[in-house]
Motif scaffolding. Structure first.
Motif, PDB file in Angstrom:
ATOM      1  N   ASN A 168       0.826  -1.205   0.000  1.00 27.68           N
ATOM      2  CA  ASN A 168       0.000   0.000   0.000  1.00 27.68           C
ATOM      3  C   ASN A 168       0.864   1.261   0.000  1.00 27.68           C
ATOM      4  O   ASN A 168       0.538   2.248  -0.666  1.00 27.68           O
ATOM      5  CB  ASN A 168      -0.934  -0.002   1.216  1.00 27.68           C
ATOM      6  N   MET A 185       1.936   2.064  -3.442  1.00 24.28           N
ATOM      7  CA  MET A 185       0.837   2.650  -4.198  1.00 24.28           C
ATOM      8  C   MET A 185       0.584   4.090  -3.772  1.00 24.28           C
ATOM      9  O   MET A 185       0.405   4.985  -4.618  1.00 24.28           O
ATOM     10  CB  MET A 185      -0.429   1.826  -3.993  1.00 24.28           C
ATOM     11  N   ARG A 223       0.167   7.608  -5.690  1.00 26.91           N
ATOM     12  CA  ARG A 223      -1.186   8.172  -5.686  1.00 26.91           C
ATOM     13  C   ARG A 223      -1.245   9.530  -5.001  1.00 26.91           C
ATOM     14  O   ARG A 223      -1.836  10.479  -5.511  1.00 26.91           O
ATOM     15  CB  ARG A 223      -2.142   7.197  -4.997  1.00 26.91           C
TER      16      ARG A 223
END
Length: 356
Positions: free
Chosen positions: A224, A227, A231
């Motif tokens: 995560n 990511m 992001r």
């Protein structure tokens, strides 16, 4: 008192970029009162070619005696066929372990002049300022047992991911202390849902966090975190994580800033002694061409001035000089974004002119 700096140019583009960083140090010696001595030694593939091993004892002893070490890069295709135990990269692991450089600080700061060079939209990276603190002397890169053996008629490779409570506690304190000096937010990255060693990591970091009530602690799984770096990167302030995860995430963060050629690093022991190096590799594809970006190495000198040589005033001058040359439009090929670029030497010239 005169301090000593050991310079290790290494392989690939290492000698080219270190030459410019060394010029900066020499300029600070001559014109800004920096009281240091500079000495060079062999490391990595260059040391293998000369002595047969990547970290000669002479180099190691000089590193132990120095107040700080400036490293270029090690490795390249020339030495890839060697046994893994004597490849150039083993010099890095040896220096880190022998000098007890357990805390690796990797800032990812986007210079506003380079927003267009980032692979992300400008609004996602504008004002980006992240510090990744990577544990450097433990984890899977050092764990035992390791190696390749034959089991039931086939080859099996083994590496061991291991951390002790004391190792985790030590790097956690480094993370919290760094966060206290910034925006008081620390994100600890692990894989506690799968790996027991990082479940321990999370538990220990949480316990240490009780000693820093002014710092907001959060936890994130490494997949995560990777990511989220792409992001919404500006959600992070300080990230603390283990050796392997830190290695990967810091390279990902590098590209947010426009180029891996812009990011310095500091590897510190418990007393402030450190080894300073750009986070990019030896880039053998451009070695010898005089086109490598020396700014990450020059910014590594700034980190050295701040953390090991206790000259924060000079560190700020170097960092400001880099900003000035970017304002003036100087770009090496990696950050040119299609515009005209200058070579390694010209970028070094521009930084020194800005320091004057």
């Amino acid at each position: 008192m005169t301090q000593s700096v050991l310079v290790l140019p290494g392989d690939g583009i290492g000698p080219e970029i270190v030459a410019q960083a060394k010029r900066v140090l020499e300029h600070l010696q001559q014109h800004h009162g920096l009281d240091v001595t500079l000495e060079e030694a062999l490391v990595g593939g260059a040391a293998i070619d000369s002595t047969g091993i990547p970290l000669p004892e002479e180099t190691l002893q000089k590193a132990k005696c120095a107040d700080a070490v400036l490293l270029g890069a090690v490795g390249g295709p020339k030495w890839e066929a060697l046994d893994i135990s004597i490849r150039p990269e083993k010099a890095l692991l040896g220096l880190r372990s022998q000098l007890e450089l357990f805390a690796n600080l990797r800032p990812a700061v986007l210079y506003p002049q380079l927003a267009e060079a980032s692979s992300l939209k400008a609004e996602l990276v504008a004002g980006l300022d992240i510090l990744i603190i990577r544990e450097l002397t433990g984890g899977i890169y050092f764990g035992q047992p390791r190696g390749v053996s034959e089991v039931n008629g086939e080859k099996v490779g083994v590496n061991t991911y291991v951390y002790s409570e004391s190792e985790i506690r030590r790097i956690a304190h480094a993370g919290f202390k760094a966060a206290q000096k910034r925006n008081k937010r620390l994100c600890s990255v692990d894989k506690a849902n799968v790996l027991e060693v990082t479940e321990l990591w999370r538990d220990v970091v949480t316990e240490v966090g009780k000693e820093y009530p002014d710092v907001e602690l959060s936890h994130m799984y490494v997949d995560n975190a990777a990511m989220q770096l792409i992001r919404e990167p500006k959600q992070f302030d300080v990230i603390v994580t283990g050796n392997m995860f830190g290695d990967i995430l810091s390279d990902a963060a590098a590209m947010l800033t426009g180029s891996i050629g812009m990011l310095p690093s500091a590897s510190l022991d418990a007393n402030g002694k450190g080894m300073y190096e750009p986070i990019h590799g030896s880039a053998p594809d451009i070695a010898g061409g005089g086109v490598a970006n020396p700014l990450a190495t020059i910014l590594s000198v700034a980190m050295m001035l701040r953390f090991s040589l206790q000259r924060a005033d000079l560190a700020e001058q170097v960092e400001k000089a880099v900003g000035v040359v970017l304002d003036q439009g100087y770009r090496t090929a990696d950050i040119a974004a299609g515009n005209e670029s200058v070579n390694t030497q010209a970028m070094g010239d521009a930084v020194i002119a800005a320091l004057k």
